[in-house]
Motif scaffolding. Structure first.
Motif, PDB file in Angstrom:
ATOM      1  N   GLU A   1       0.832  -1.208   0.000  1.00 35.08           N
ATOM      2  CA  GLU A   1       0.000   0.000   0.000  1.00 35.08           C
ATOM      3  C   GLU A   1       0.865   1.256   0.000  1.00 35.08           C
ATOM      4  N   ASP A   2       1.953   1.212   0.774  1.00 29.75           N
ATOM      5  CA  ASP A   2       2.823   2.371   0.814  1.00 29.75           C
ATOM      6  C   ASP A   2       3.472   2.597  -0.545  1.00 29.75           C
ATOM      7  N   ALA A   3       3.901   1.495  -1.183  1.00 29.28           N
ATOM      8  CA  ALA A   3       4.505   1.625  -2.515  1.00 29.28           C
ATOM      9  C   ALA A   3       3.492   2.172  -3.509  1.00 29.28           C
ATOM     10  N   GLU A   4       2.242   1.665  -3.437  1.00 30.44           N
ATOM     11  CA  GLU A   4       1.208   2.160  -4.356  1.00 30.44           C
ATOM     12  C   GLU A   4       0.915   3.639  -4.084  1.00 30.44           C
ATOM     13  N   ARG A   5       0.872   3.988  -2.803  1.00 26.78           N
ATOM     14  CA  ARG A   5       0.623   5.390  -2.474  1.00 26.78           C
ATOM     15  C   ARG A   5       1.743   6.266  -3.014  1.00 26.78           C
ATOM     16  N   ARG A   6       2.992   5.820  -2.802  1.00 26.92           N
ATOM     17  CA  ARG A   6       4.115   6.613  -3.297  1.00 26.92           C
ATOM     18  C   ARG A   6       4.109   6.684  -4.819  1.00 26.92           C
ATOM     19  N   ARG A   7       3.757   5.550  -5.457  1.00 30.74           N
ATOM     20  CA  ARG A   7       3.671   5.590  -6.925  1.00 30.74           C
ATOM     21  C   ARG A   7       2.571   6.539  -7.382  1.00 30.74           C
ATOM     22  N   ALA A   8       1.440   6.510  -6.664  1.00 31.96           N
ATOM     23  CA  ALA A   8       0.346   7.413  -7.029  1.00 31.96           C
ATOM     24  C   ALA A   8       0.753   8.868  -6.820  1.00 31.96           C
ATOM     25  N   GLU A   9       1.443   9.123  -5.678  1.00 36.37           N
ATOM     26  CA  GLU A   9       1.898  10.496  -5.427  1.00 36.37           C
ATOM     27  C   GLU A   9       2.914  10.931  -6.482  1.00 36.37           C
ATOM     28  N   GLU A  10       3.823  10.004  -6.806  1.00 33.69           N
ATOM     29  CA  GLU A  10       4.816  10.331  -7.821  1.00 33.69           C
ATOM     30  C   GLU A  10       4.151  10.563  -9.171  1.00 33.69           C
ATOM     31  N   ALA A  11       3.165   9.694  -9.492  1.00 32.92           N
ATOM     32  CA  ALA A  11       2.443   9.872 -10.753  1.00 32.92           C
ATOM     33  C   ALA A  11       1.707  11.204 -10.765  1.00 32.92           C
ATOM     34  N   LEU A  12       1.132  11.557  -9.589  1.00 32.22           N
ATOM     35  CA  LEU A  12       0.427  12.842  -9.505  1.00 32.22           C
ATOM     36  C   LEU A  12       1.402  13.998  -9.687  1.00 32.22           C
TER      37      LEU A  12
ATOM     38  N   ASN B   1       3.697  18.060 -13.014  1.00 31.32           N
ATOM     39  CA  ASN B   1       4.866  18.621 -13.697  1.00 31.32           C
ATOM     40  C   ASN B   1       4.689  18.553 -15.203  1.00 31.32           C
ATOM     41  N   PHE B   2       4.117  17.420 -15.653  1.00 32.93           N
ATOM     42  CA  PHE B   2       3.886  17.256 -17.084  1.00 32.93           C
ATOM     43  C   PHE B   2       2.898  18.302 -17.589  1.00 32.93           C
ATOM     44  N   CYS B   3       1.805  18.441 -16.855  1.00 41.41           N
ATOM     45  CA  CYS B   3       0.800  19.426 -17.277  1.00 41.41           C
ATOM     46  C   CYS B   3       1.398  20.822 -17.292  1.00 41.41           C
ATOM     47  N   SER B   4       2.207  21.121 -16.274  1.00 41.37           N
ATOM     48  CA  SER B   4       2.833  22.435 -16.229  1.00 41.37           C
ATOM     49  C   SER B   4       3.791  22.614 -17.383  1.00 41.37           C
TER      50      SER B   4
ATOM     51  N   ASP C   1       3.523  25.255 -20.496  1.00 39.16           N
ATOM     52  CA  ASP C   1       4.541  26.258 -20.765  1.00 39.16           C
ATOM     53  C   ASP C   1       5.295  26.021 -22.060  1.00 39.16           C
ATOM     54  N   THR C   2       5.263  24.794 -22.597  1.00 44.51           N
ATOM     55  CA  THR C   2       5.957  24.530 -23.857  1.00 44.51           C
ATOM     56  C   THR C   2       5.013  24.511 -25.042  1.00 44.51           C
ATOM     57  N   ALA C   3       3.709  24.478 -24.763  1.00 46.11           N
ATOM     58  CA  ALA C   3       2.750  24.435 -25.864  1.00 46.11           C
ATOM     59  C   ALA C   3       2.721  25.762 -26.604  1.00 46.11           C
ATOM     60  N   ALA C   4       2.540  25.669 -27.906  1.00 48.39           N
ATOM     61  CA  ALA C   4       2.409  26.885 -28.716  1.00 48.39           C
ATOM     62  C   ALA C   4       1.032  27.506 -28.556  1.00 48.39           C
TER      63      ALA C   4
ATOM     64  N   ARG D   1      -3.988  31.847 -14.039  1.00 48.09           N
ATOM     65  CA  ARG D   1      -2.683  31.430 -14.568  1.00 48.09           C
ATOM     66  C   ARG D   1      -2.692  31.579 -16.081  1.00 48.09           C
ATOM     67  N   VAL D   2      -1.529  31.951 -16.618  1.00 50.74           N
ATOM     68  CA  VAL D   2      -1.345  31.994 -18.072  1.00 50.74           C
ATOM     69  C   VAL D   2      -0.042  31.269 -18.399  1.00 50.74           C
ATOM     70  N   ASN D   3       0.045  30.723 -19.596  1.00 48.71           N
ATOM     71  CA  ASN D   3       1.272  30.022 -19.962  1.00 48.71           C
ATOM     72  C   ASN D   3       2.222  30.929 -20.731  1.00 48.71           C
TER      73      ASN D   3
END
Length: 864
Positions: free
Chosen positions: A286-297, A302-305, A309-312, A326-328
């Protein structure tokens, strides 16, 4: 508690035959084993007086937990209490001792000792397991595999089992994989082994339904027997204690305890301990899944950000009130605001002009429903004051209650695209060379004029279809670039003389069209046509040449009687061809008879196609006379059409039609094959005559055929002709093409044994350098120069120049169209090689030509 299956060991502290005999009587019945030394389960001590009580102390000091039964005489009652106070378990009278009573007392004392020892052992074991769990609870579960290894090692040592392993299922539970297996014997780990669930159905079913699967004899237990041959025996495993690992209500895997040696009965305490180990494994999962979920989040954020910021694409996130959250970067680059400058401001005030603000504000106040977007297009106002055109969408992000949480604006700067679209629209409807409207735009405006005429029957219009005269010769002579410049200049001159509101277009190639909207009479259109023709009377200066061109114009008057634009163009085109047929540089107005003529032309074209297929093309031959001896040197093969309905049709009536209809290629090939076949027959029949040659005209269109050279080679080979007996006659326009393909084909034909004759020499605009670049063997002087020959006149000088040029280049010359004796004498005087014309013979049939050859046998020259 169940009685122990082992006999009780009884030791008599002081040898006493009576006591020994008494116990011996019930030894077998009560499973007593009389021993003489420690250890023992019970010690018997015979005391005669209180003086022996110290012996009790000594015995209890040697074995503190062994019960001591004192045998005392009944006449010493104080001894009984004293013995019990000293620690004796029981006191039995020695007066007539009953063997059964004594034996039961001994057995009871032994059982009580064993029970106390078992309880103490269980207490110690429970305490030890609790302490082990406390230590296990301290295991760091941040590293899932490390946690599994530590759990396996701790459980192995706590329970004293040989192997402990942690297994986890794959995604679809088709396999279970060993993540950590601890071997106590060598204090080592392994992992990676896989087992298929389908191979062990009973085991995995028991695992899914049970809190634990304890198997004392795992090889025969129905729940685990499936592992016997493939797993248990090879690893020496006898007993198993397997506990499922469950987390969040799901079965993730199993913790396996594997014991070798003898069978092992797993206590409830051990099962509970193993379950606790499984619970700790579940915590690690459960801890590993939680950490994976937190990391994925985090990664997703970070990906969305990063994407933002890189999108045209321009992105602005607003709160429900329309204020910027917020604006990009793309938004900042275009609009000139920093994120801090934009944050908190009204999006409407930040971006839009007052004229657009109310509409945008209304759109923000009424965002589209879920999963829908509103599409808009406005000019945004940047901080620098520029106004880029932006296509933007509005979407609402809603909470679980349906309320708007955020508004998301995404936009694309379409300023360049808009300009490009406008340019593309312009290019789509305008000619790239001249900049005039093209065919598509002209047809659209013509269709509009027809629709207006149908709404107003009194409204008339006119279409002028214009085609430059002799443009192909000019284009071939001066080059395509010069031809393009001529077209541009013609377009400018035509546009300069038309009325405002009229449309002139370059329809394609050297064709122009003109739409005169709202004309009153035919005379209006004729006046425009005359102005156009007059505008071209002045020469155009191109590449150092003064080029004068003319134009043929067809006029079609239109009104409500026309249904489609193509019909008007058809009639104007027919009128233009009528002007062409009358010599060009003129205009003609369409009348119905022209349409009938066009239909007739189509019928002739169809008949000609069938004529070629049916063999109706016959070959006539015109002799070529050698000036040196006046004899026939060869013939020029000329096509005639022997129509069953039209009779013998001369080439002037169908050769141009064959060119236009694409029939000239099969026609030329029919003539080539037939002429070569006829030449072979003549050679076979007249072997004593000089070697004859035959000339065959080759259209310029033949040179786009990839098999031209191979076809000529085949014809020469089939008829066994010698090199030099086949003359392929081409016009200057073929050389003016300038393509490497033409040069290669001419050289290949020359190498195959054919001679190349340049027909109608002097009438084109070719450079004399072509005579060096191409394998030319013969020049044929055009009949127009021969017919104008007079002593000392211009025509004779031109012929003299051509002959001088040919002699300098070692080329033979044939004069065409020789009709008078004076012309023949002049040509002989100028040392011309050959001649052909009516003076010697008209084109004749193969039979008549054969008669001329028979005369050659009598050595009589042919009128030379």
């Amino acid at each position: 508690m169940e009685p122990d299956s082992e006999p009780f060991r009884v030791r008599i502290a002081r040898p006493d035959p009576v006591v020994h005999a008494t116990l011996a009587a019930v030894r077998d019945r009560l499973r007593l084993d009389l021993v003489s030394a420690s250890p023992a389960d019970v010690v018997l001590l015979h005391l005669a007086s209180a003086a022996g009580l110290d012996e009790i102390d000594r015995l209890l000091e040697e074995e503190p937990d062994v019960p001591v039964i004192v045998l005392a005489a009944p006449d010493a009652p104080g001894l009984f209490d004293a013995a019990l106070r000293r620690g004796a378990t029981d006191v039995v009278s020695t007066e007539r001792p009953d063997p059964l009573t004594l034996g039961r007392s001994v057995r009871y004392a032994g059982e009580r000792r064993r029970t106390r020892r078992a309880l103490r052992k269980k207490t110690e074991e429970a305490h030890r397991l609790r302490e082990a769990l406390v230590e296990i609870a301290k295991t760091d579960v941040a590293d899932e595999d490390l946690a599994f290894r530590r759990l396996a090692r701790a459980s192995s040592r706590a329970l004293g089992v040989d192997r402990v392993s942690v297994w986890l299922f794959n995604e679809d539970h088709t396999e279970i994989v060993c993540r950590a297996l601890y071997r106590r014997a060598d204090d080592a780990y392994e992992s990676g082994q896989r087992l298929r669930s389908i191979d062990y159905p009973a085991y995995f079913e028991a695992l899914a339904e049970s809190r634990a699967v304890p198997a004392s004899d795992a090889r025969s237990d129905p729940r685990t027997a499936e592992f016997a041959e493939g797993y248990l025996r090879p690893h020496g495993i006898v007993s198993m204690l397997d506990v499922p690992v469950r987390a969040s209500g799901r079965l993730f895997g199993v913790v396996c305890h594997e014991h070798g040696g003898g069978r092992r009965a797993w206590t409830l305490e051990e099962q509970e301990f193993a379950s606790s180990i499984a619970d700790h494994a579940a915590l690690a999962i459960e801890d590993a899944e939680r950490r994976r979920a937190e990391e994925a989040l985090r990664d997703e954020r970070n990906f969305c950000s990063a994407v933002l910021d890189t999108a045209a694409t321009l992105v602005a996130v607003l709160d429900p009130a329309g204020r910027v959250v917020r604006v990009n970067r793309a938004f900042c680059r275009l609009m000139g605001h920093t994120p801090e400058q934009a944050a908190g401001r009204s999006f409407t005030d930040l971006v839009f002009s007052p004229a657009d603000a109310d509409g945008v504000r209304a759109a923000l106040e009424s965002p589209p429903p879920a999963e829908a977007v509103g599409e808009h297009e406005h000019a945004w106002i940047t901080r620098r004051g520029t106004r880029p055109r932006v296509a933007w969408t509005l979407a609402a992000l809603r909470g679980s209650d349906g309320a708007v949480k955020h508004l998301v604006v995404t936009g694309v700067d379409i300023t360049e695209r808009k300009a490009l679209e406008e340019q593309l629209i312009h290019d789509a409807f305008h000619d790239s060379l001249s900049g005039l409207p093209n065919r598509s735009l002209f047809l659209d405006r013509l269709a509009h004029a027809i629709r207006q005429a149908k709404r107003r029957p009194d409204r008339r219009f006119a279409v002028l279809f214009m085609d430059l005269d002799r443009f192909k010769i000019l284009n071939d002579s001066l080059g395509h670039l010069s031809g393009d410049r001529l077209l541009v200049e013609v377009g400018k001159r035509v546009a300069s003389v038309i009325r405002p509101g009229d449309t002139v277009s370059r329809f394609g190639g050297d064709e122009f069209t003109l739409l005169l909207d709202d004309v009153r009479a035919e005379s209006d259109a004729i006046q425009v046509a005359e102005r156009v023709q007059k505008s071209l009377e002045t020469a155009v200066r191109i590449e150092g040449h003064d080029v004068v061109t003319s134009i043929s114009i067809g006029i079609a008057l239109g009104g409500a009687e026309y249904a489609r634009a193509e019909e008007v163009l058809r009639d104007a085109d027919l009128a233009m061809y009528q002007a062409k047929s009358k010599g060009g540089a003129r205009h003609e107005t369409f009348n119905p008879s022209m349409h009938a003529s066009a239909l007739s032309r189509l019928r002739i074209e169809t008949e000609l196609r069938h004529a070629i297929e049916r063999g109706e093309i016959v070959i006539y031959y015109q002799p070529v006379i050698d000036f040196s001896d006046g004899r026939i040197a060869g013939f020029e093969a000329l096509a005639r059409w022997s129509s069953p309905t039209r009779g013998l049709v001369p080439p002037s009536e169908f050769i141009r039609l064959a060119e236009d209809a694409g029939l000239i290629i099969p026609l030329d090939r029919v003539v080539l094959r037939g002429a070569c076949r006829q030449l072979r027959r003549w050679r076979e029949r007249f072997p004593r005559l000089r070697p004859l040659s035959v000339g065959v005209n080759l259209s310029g269109r033949q040179f786009v055929q990839r098999d031209l050279v191979e076809h000529v080679r085949d014809v020469i080979r089939e008829n066994g002709l010698e090199p030099g007996c086949l003359n392929l006659e081409i016009t200057e326009s073929v050389l003016l093409d300038g393509s490497p393909q033409v040069a290669e084909a001419l050289q290949a034909l020359h190498d195959a044994g054919a001679r190349i004759s340049l027909d109608d020499f002097g009438t084109g605009y070719s450079s004399l350098s072509y005579l060096h670049r191409f394998p030319i063997d013969v020049l044929k002087i055009d009949r127009s120069f021969v017919s104008s020959m007079r002593a000392g006149g211009e025509g004779e000088e031109i012929v003299r120049t051509i002959l001088t040029l040919a002699q300098g280049l070692d080329l033979q010359v044939v004069a065409e169209g020789v009709e008078t004796r004076e012309q023949a004498d002049a040509l002989k005087r100028l040392r011309c090689d050959y001649a052909q014309g009516y003076l010697f013979s008209r084109p004749v049939t193969a039979e008549t030509a054969e008669t001329l050859l028979e005369k050659e046998l009598d050595s009589r020259p042919v009128n030379a």
